[in-house]
Scaffold this active site. Structure first.
Site, PDB file in Angstrom:
ATOM      1  N   GLU A 162       7.413  75.510 -51.549  1.00  0.00           N
ATOM      2  CA  GLU A 162       6.001  75.197 -51.728  1.00  0.00           C
ATOM      3  C   GLU A 162       5.255  75.408 -50.423  1.00  0.00           C
ATOM      4  O   GLU A 162       5.652  74.889 -49.394  1.00  0.00           O
ATOM      5  CB  GLU A 162       5.898  73.731 -52.164  1.00  0.00           C
ATOM      6  CG  GLU A 162       4.542  73.355 -52.637  1.00  0.00           C
ATOM      7  CD  GLU A 162       4.028  74.361 -53.640  1.00  0.00           C
ATOM      8  OE1 GLU A 162       4.507  74.346 -54.771  1.00  0.00           O
ATOM      9  OE2 GLU A 162       3.154  75.189 -53.282  1.00  0.00           O
ATOM     10  N   LYS A 222      10.585  79.235 -45.611  1.00  0.00           N
ATOM     11  CA  LYS A 222       9.804  78.003 -45.621  1.00  0.00           C
ATOM     12  C   LYS A 222       9.877  77.317 -44.259  1.00  0.00           C
ATOM     13  O   LYS A 222       8.862  76.933 -43.680  1.00  0.00           O
ATOM     14  CB  LYS A 222      10.324  77.073 -46.725  1.00  0.00           C
ATOM     15  CG  LYS A 222       9.729  75.680 -46.735  1.00  0.00           C
ATOM     16  CD  LYS A 222       8.260  75.687 -47.116  1.00  0.00           C
ATOM     17  CE  LYS A 222       7.599  74.359 -46.806  1.00  0.00           C
ATOM     18  NZ  LYS A 222       7.226  73.572 -47.934  1.00  0.00           N
ATOM     19  N   ALA A 227       7.484  76.236 -38.935  1.00  0.00           N
ATOM     20  CA  ALA A 227       7.716  76.260 -37.489  1.00  0.00           C
ATOM     21  C   ALA A 227       6.631  77.079 -36.783  1.00  0.00           C
ATOM     22  O   ALA A 227       6.109  76.671 -35.745  1.00  0.00           O
ATOM     23  CB  ALA A 227       9.103  76.836 -37.190  1.00  0.00           C
ATOM     24  N   CYS A 278       6.094  67.592 -43.394  1.00  0.00           N
ATOM     25  CA  CYS A 278       6.916  68.798 -43.277  1.00  0.00           C
ATOM     26  C   CYS A 278       7.183  69.296 -41.863  1.00  0.00           C
ATOM     27  O   CYS A 278       8.317  69.643 -41.552  1.00  0.00           O
ATOM     28  CB  CYS A 278       6.279  69.932 -44.077  1.00  0.00           C
ATOM     29  SG  CYS A 278       6.552  69.735 -45.838  1.00  0.00           S
ATOM     30  N   LYS A 281       9.897  67.464 -39.656  1.00  0.00           N
ATOM     31  CA  LYS A 281      11.172  67.472 -40.391  1.00  0.00           C
ATOM     32  C   LYS A 281      11.753  68.885 -40.455  1.00  0.00           C
ATOM     33  O   LYS A 281      12.950  69.086 -40.210  1.00  0.00           O
ATOM     34  CB  LYS A 281      10.882  66.942 -41.801  1.00  0.00           C
ATOM     35  CG  LYS A 281      12.011  67.010 -42.782  1.00  0.00           C
ATOM     36  CD  LYS A 281      11.654  66.196 -44.021  1.00  0.00           C
ATOM     37  CE  LYS A 281      10.594  66.827 -44.891  1.00  0.00           C
ATOM     38  NZ  LYS A 281      11.042  67.911 -45.756  1.00  0.00           N
TER      39      LYS A 281
END
Ligand code: UDX
Ligand code: UDX
Length: 465
Positions: A162, A222, A227, A278, A281
């Site tokens: 996503e 993703k 990043a 996000c 993590k």
């Protein structure tokens, strides 16, 4: 293969909006979202749309139009799995808080629980879609659990990460830059499964924007996308500190570099630090994966993005303390905003949490106002850090639901989230009600320096020297 029945496990910030949009764009598909959390499902089914558990602009409208027509929220996970041809896994994958990889690796226990439940229940072939952000090669583990514990039915695993950003989730889903689908492109069954999911999206997304790859590329894309995005924020935040020291203005620098089409203008807004479920993590995940392959330079390179972010949060609170004559003990300091960005009630990894924690260590009396975040959420965020006893947090920090009251007789105001309403406040009225000198720390570069200084504020804006 023609999909008529979809189930999604996990009714959170990702599962909820994604499935609502699929239901709206595919009226011929029945979509059921299940969750182990009964109160969350009740909230999704609440007649009062203001009580939906996820706040996103435009979402309640879609839920109103589709709910109980072809969009259903339920706690009956087994039934939904049994009925569906395609199952999305959208449960959370928090950073591990124990054991090997503690503080870095993704905790996959919920994913594994989902896989075992699917394996137990499934009586016909199923396509299982990873929606949660996962470390590379999780699909392999999923497949192994499904194949070895199932009833002999066939499973195809797809990775469909996503890319929606919270606060703009509905728009991002309706008009995605791209849809990425990873699958077993070497087998016929794999390609059929990929095509089945392509066909779902093709109901509203043009074919050129639907990208199909092998599973590992999709999973790694993703992590890479997040990043790179986070790195841009850390890069501009690094420049913000240099701008402050040299008398430059980071907003001017951003504009100047953003007009270079090779760099582009998005994601160059200096801030008190990135947050959200996000970025941190996923980067920690990437660092952990790199380390486990012995790639220490790669790991260190990406870890620096996180370290820079920590520094940005800490230097914001340090600046408040030093500006307030090196002591904030017993002083009221008002936070405008607690969410990790505007237009969401999500607070995961919000910079406000760390800034508050630092100021509470200095015994400040922090008062928080956020238009969408609940009082209990704020206390829960602080408690999660485990820095001090919960009663101490509740004594030192209070939550107000009126911004003017929150700012009354305060020593300093800090803007932690860029909510639009902050720009429209009567700043003269706020100034008049404050202790003097009236300090204002804008961690989002949101407010107008000139007019606030004219009122009399001592104004600090991130990245402006
Ligand atoms: C989460 C992850 O944070 C993100 O990395 C991933 O891409 C998608 O899932 P989000 O939807 O924002 O994103 O998480 P959250 O709002 O916490 O929702 C997860 C839901 O899954 C919760 O409602 C939780 O109750 C549910 N859940 C969790 C289950 O139904 N079963 C489980 O075993 C575990
Ligand atoms: C992000 C990715 O954008 C999305 O594609 C992915 O699916 C999930 O993670 P999200 O966390 O919802 O989405 O929000 P995002 O808009 O990316 O912002 C993340 C953080 O960076 C926020 O705290 C935001 O305030 C901060 N940020 C963003 C900046 O400080 N400056 C910027 O220029 C942009």
């Amino acid at each position: 293969m023609n999909i008529k029945n979809i189930c999604c496990i996990g009714a959170g910030y990702v599962g909820g909006p994604t499935m609502a949009v699929i239901a709206q764009e595919c009226p011929h598909i029945k979509v059921t979202i299940v969750d182990i959390n009964e109160s969350r499902i009740d909230a999704w089914n609440d007649e009062n749309l203001n009580n939906l558990p996820v706040f996103e602009p435009g979402l309640s409208q879609i839920v109103q139009e589709t709910r109980d027509k072809n969009l259903f929220f339920s706690t009956d996970i087994d039934k939904a799995i049994d009925e569906a041809e395609m199952i999305f896994i959208s449960v959370n994958t928090p950073t591990k808080t124990y054991g090997k990889g503690k503080g870095m690796a993704a905790d996959l226990k919920y994913i594994e629980l989902c896989a075992r439940q699917i394996a137990k229940v499934a009586k016909q072939d199923k396509i299982v879609v990873e929606k949660s952000t996962l470390p590379v090669r999780t699909a392999e583990a999923l497949k192994s659990i499904l194949d070895n514990t199932g009833n002999g039915v066939q499973f195809q695993i797809l990775s469909n990460p996503e890319f929606l950003a919270e606060g703009t989730a509905v728009q991002d889903l309706l008009n995605p830059d791209r849809v990425l689908i990873g699958g077993d492109i070497d087998s016929e069954e794999g390609n059929e499964a990929i095509q089945a999911l392509v066909d779902v999206y093709a109901n509203w997304v043009s074919q050129e924007k639907i990208l199909t790859t092998k599973v590992w590329s999709s999973e790694l894309s993703k992590l890479t996308a997040n990043a790179f995005l986070a790195q841009r924020v850390s890069s501009i935040n690094a420049m913000s500190e240099l701008c402050e020291k040299t008398g430059a203005d980071v907003n001017e620098v951003s504009k100047a570099i953003g007009m270079d089409t090779r760099i582009g203008s998005k994601f160059l807004k200096a801030s008190v630090g990135f947050g959200g479920s996000c970025f941190q993590k996923d980067i920690l995940n990437l660092v952990y994966i790199a380390q486990s392959y012995g790639l220490s330079e790669v790991a260190d390179y990406w870890e620096q993005v996180i370290l820079m972010n920590e520094h940005q949060k800490n230097r914001f609170s340090d600046n408040i303390v030093s500006t307030l004559y090196n002591t904030v003990s017993g002083k009221k300091i008002t936070f405008l905003g607690w969410a990790f960005k505007k237009d969401t009630n999500d607070t995961r990894e919000s910079a406000a949490i760390k800034v508050a924690d630092n100021l509470l260590n200095e015994q400040a009396n922090v008062v928080v106002y956020d238009p969408k975040v609940s009082k209990e959420r704020i206390y829960a965020d602080l408690e999660y850090l485990n820095t001090r006893f919960s009663e101490v947090n509740r004594n030192l920090l209070s939550v107000e639901n009126d911004p003017y009251k929150a700012c009354k007789e305060t020593h300093a105001i800090a803007v932690l989230t860029e909510w639009d309403e902050f720009k429209k406040y009567d700043w003269q009225k706020i100034y008049d009600s404050m202790n003097k000198p009236a300090f204002l720390f804008d961690g989002r570069g949101l407010l107008d320096k000139e007019s606030l200084e004219k009122i009399g504020f001592v104004f600090y804006k991130i990245g402006v020297g």
